[in-house]
Design an enzyme around this catalytic site. Structure first.
Site, PDB file in Angstrom:
ATOM      1  CB  CYS A  48      -0.876  -0.076   1.187  1.00  0.00           C
ATOM      2  SG  CYS A  48      -0.070   0.216   2.460  1.00  0.00           S
ATOM      3  CB  CYS A  50       0.336   4.371   4.363  1.00  0.00           C
ATOM      4  SG  CYS A  50      -0.356   2.846   4.839  1.00  0.00           S
TER       5      CYS A  50
END
Length: 143
Positions: A48, A50
């Site tokens: 992802c 993040c």
């Protein structure tokens, strides 16, 4: 179905290039967690945004400090399915989260940074929080 190894290779290398050990099987995780003395950081890596923008860069920065865990390892969510499930079993009271960072002292979980504490922050903030954990729990390196 696991992510393609080609896709995750550079994401793995972001951590392994700074000495983070990959745990690819449940047996690898058990062997890592069997060492109860000292400090250990266990990272659940992820594809992802993040993880890319905050978690991995923040972990790399934190590991550049003088005080750091005795052992550091990672599993890759969505790739190393068995290893990730086993790693999460050592954090049984915490809902699954990726990316995430768990810190153990003498075999006991003393700190956990879930995804919601990573996203929306920058790498420096993640590194600063981890460095505080290291300063509190990790031995001063020999001079």
């Amino acid at each position: 179905m696991p992510y393609s190894p080609l896709l995750v290779k550079p994401m793995r290398e972001e951590l392994t290039s700074v000495g983070v050990k990959e745990l690819l099987t449940a047996a690898d995780v058990d062997a890592f967690m069997a060492e109860k003395s000292g400090t250990a950081l266990l990272i659940v890596n992820s594809v992802c945004g993040c993880a890319a923008g905050m978690a991995r860069p923040g972990i790399r920065l934190a590991l550049s400090h003088d005080r750091r865990p005795d052992r550091v390892a990672t599993v890759f969510a969505g790739q190393d399915l068995e290893a990730t499930a086993r790693a999460r079993s050592y954090m049984a009271d915490i809902p699954p989260s990726s990316p995430s960072v768990a810190f153990f002292k003498d075999g006991e979980l003393v700190y956990f940074m879930p995804r919601h504490r990573i996203e929306g922050r920058n790498a420096d903030a993640v590194a600063s929080e981890l460095a505080q954990v290291f300063a509190e729990h990790c031995a001063v390196p020999a001079s």
